[in-house]
Design an enzyme around this catalytic site. Sequence first.
Site, PDB file in Angstrom:
ATOM      1  N   ASP A 106      45.428 -12.613 -73.162  1.00 32.89           N
ATOM      2  CA  ASP A 106      46.656 -11.822 -73.095  1.00 32.89           C
ATOM      3  C   ASP A 106      46.895 -11.225 -74.477  1.00 32.89           C
ATOM      4  OD1 ASP A 106      49.246 -10.969 -72.100  1.00 32.89           O
ATOM      5  OD2 ASP A 106      49.090 -12.642 -70.701  1.00 32.89           O
ATOM      6  N   ASP A 208      50.172  -6.728 -72.610  1.00 37.89           N
ATOM      7  CA  ASP A 208      51.571  -6.928 -72.222  1.00 37.89           C
ATOM      8  C   ASP A 208      52.378  -5.638 -72.423  1.00 37.89           C
ATOM      9  OD1 ASP A 208      53.442  -9.128 -71.514  1.00 37.89           O
ATOM     10  OD2 ASP A 208      54.420  -8.588 -73.394  1.00 37.89           O
ATOM     11  N   GLU A 267      49.681  -4.032 -68.389  1.00 39.35           N
ATOM     12  CA  GLU A 267      50.921  -4.121 -67.616  1.00 39.35           C
ATOM     13  C   GLU A 267      51.778  -2.912 -67.956  1.00 39.35           C
ATOM     14  OE1 GLU A 267      54.712  -7.164 -67.177  1.00 39.35           O
ATOM     15  OE2 GLU A 267      53.837  -6.820 -69.139  1.00 39.35           O
ATOM     16  N   HIS A 331      52.980 -14.387 -62.926  1.00 33.92           N
ATOM     17  CA  HIS A 331      53.887 -15.357 -63.543  1.00 33.92           C
ATOM     18  C   HIS A 331      55.305 -14.834 -63.729  1.00 33.92           C
ATOM     19  CE1 HIS A 331      52.656 -12.690 -66.693  1.00 33.92           C
ATOM     20  NE2 HIS A 331      53.536 -13.209 -67.522  1.00 33.92           N
ATOM     21  N   ASP A 332      55.544 -13.579 -63.368  1.00 34.05           N
ATOM     22  CA  ASP A 332      56.876 -13.001 -63.560  1.00 34.05           C
ATOM     23  C   ASP A 332      57.650 -12.812 -62.254  1.00 34.05           C
ATOM     24  OD1 ASP A 332      56.695 -12.741 -66.335  1.00 34.05           O
ATOM     25  OD2 ASP A 332      55.683 -10.806 -66.199  1.00 34.05           O
TER      26      ASP A 332
HETATM   27  C1  NOJ Z   1      55.742  -9.290 -69.777  1.00 30.99           C
HETATM   28  C2  NOJ Z   1      55.195 -10.653 -69.499  1.00 30.99           C
HETATM   29  O1  NOJ Z   1      54.470 -10.641 -68.304  1.00 30.99           O
HETATM   30  C3  NOJ Z   1      56.384 -11.590 -69.461  1.00 30.99           C
HETATM   31  O2  NOJ Z   1      56.035 -12.855 -68.993  1.00 30.99           O
HETATM   32  C4  NOJ Z   1      56.973 -11.646 -70.841  1.00 30.99           C
HETATM   33  O3  NOJ Z   1      58.127 -12.460 -70.818  1.00 30.99           O
HETATM   34  C5  NOJ Z   1      57.341 -10.266 -71.330  1.00 30.99           C
HETATM   35  N1  NOJ Z   1      56.329  -9.296 -71.074  1.00 30.99           N
HETATM   36  C6  NOJ Z   1      57.580 -10.289 -72.823  1.00 30.99           C
HETATM   37  O4  NOJ Z   1      56.367 -10.433 -73.491  1.00 30.99           O
END
Ligand code: NOJ
Length: 542
Positions: A106, A208, A267, A331-332
């Site tokens: 990541d 990210d 992302e 994970h989000d």
């Molecule tokens: C996106 C990530 O997927 C998330 O888990 C994170 O909290 C935020 N970006 C901040 O890095």
Amino acid sequence: MGNHGKLWWQSGIVYQIYPRSFQDSNQDGVGDLKGIISRLDYLNDGTKDSLGIDAIWLSPIYPSPMTDFGYDISDYKDIDSLFGSKHDFQELLAKAHQRGIKIILDLVINHTSDQHPWFLESRSSKENPKRDWYIWHPGKKGKAPNNWFSAFELQSAWWWDEKTQEFYLGTFTRQQPELNWRNPKLKEAMMDVIRYWLDMGVDGYRMDVVNWYIKDDQFRSNPWHIQWTPPDLQRHIYDRNRPETHEVCKEIRSVVNQYQDRMLVGEIYMENLESVEEVAKYYGNQDELHLAFNFAFLHQKWNAACFHKQIQRWEKSIPQGCWPNYTLSNHDQARHYSRYAKKGESHSRAKVAAALLLTLRGTPFLYYGEEIGMENAKISRDDLRDPLGVKAWPFLPGRDGARTPMQWDNTQYGGFSSSKPWLPVGNHDFSKTVQAQKDSPDSLLSFYRNLIWLRKSTPALHSGKYEPLIHSPKHCLAYRRFTQEQQICVVLNFSNQKQTIRLDFSDSPCQILFGTHRSPGEKMPTNIMEILPYEVLLLAKG
Ligand code: NOJ
């Protein structure tokens, strides 16, 4: 080159591991690298007894105060001792590579932790050479310079620094100050970080929040706009999605291009879920990201017509020569098993969803535990750990429910650890473990495993073209996946009713390759078909 002219990150399957929650080897209740190493054979030991994935994406493992569980990095070139050492990481890399598994790290470079030495320097004085590595502003008449809003703190994203009498920007938590990607020295330092792990042999990066890298140079306020899915208050035209971001992507890509066979998957978190065309722009002219995450399915209700629409839009948006990708869970977001749950039908729906993910044209991203139907756990207020979950309780669910320990067996902590885990084990339905499912032919795990291995040995599935066979679907999706030599027909019934469909696939009966209700090897006609409730069917022509 991998299969049929496709590269590993095109024909392969990526499995996301949230390292805190996969396997704990030292019994401190938090997962670690040695734990992951001990489970590599489960992921792919080269035989059909293993899941068969091709690459692992590890959520962040760098040193971090863990305010945002690793997405707040305090050292880009080391491993947090909670997860192990650099030596452990090199062992993981070597052992994964021995098994043909690639490793994707990541890359969180929109912000650092406020404990990163760069930020400590930056905030030490206005004259410090690293001052401009972060985004500072004197504010307007003692107030924040604009209305930019923190996604996790649910208030202004500008944080006052008493010592130097300026605001810094932190769009996630206040402990995650945003970097200034317009500063050439910062860029240089980051390219060095990127090279560091590539030199060590990592196969790629998951990047990210790519579309947040660059902010408006005039610091204009965003227009207010209230919406629920996903929850937001603004249209982010000035703090995200700035055109200059594409230049940064190109610079990073040119560094990665100096290495063989590496990849970038980014992302692109858009508040407007309809903006797939915007997302696709991050592929550039094959000179930005190798893959821009398509999150359409994360918010997609259970409806064949809507899935179809999303697939068509995405297929149309991807620039010429680029490759799609699909994700059901990460994970989000709440796990899809729960998003699609229906009493007595969840298991069948999970199979249809998996079949869709694994048979579309594009790289599938699996999230650990989805292969055993892990559910989104209900976390009591006392157990909440996610900064967003804690802040937004009880209005927003937070993300802890999707991050609970992997359920290996039915011991007290699910075989994840013998100590109390950092988050509770999600559910104690003992059918939801690897142990319970691995030898059961009807289990979800067997379904994933069998389909993954079939996909591996079927060029039309992992690398072929895609063409819908039903153009205005109601309950069933049907599509052709094909190469010059091979024609596969995929049929998925999203409903709990029998459906009759007509397909223009083949004049003669086709062979069943795989399915939920019929035996492989049998022949059946495809012009008129009776598809059983929640049936999955893969047929081969000829
Ligand atoms: C996106 C990530 O997927 C998330 O888990 C994170 O909290 C935020 N970006 C901040 O890095």
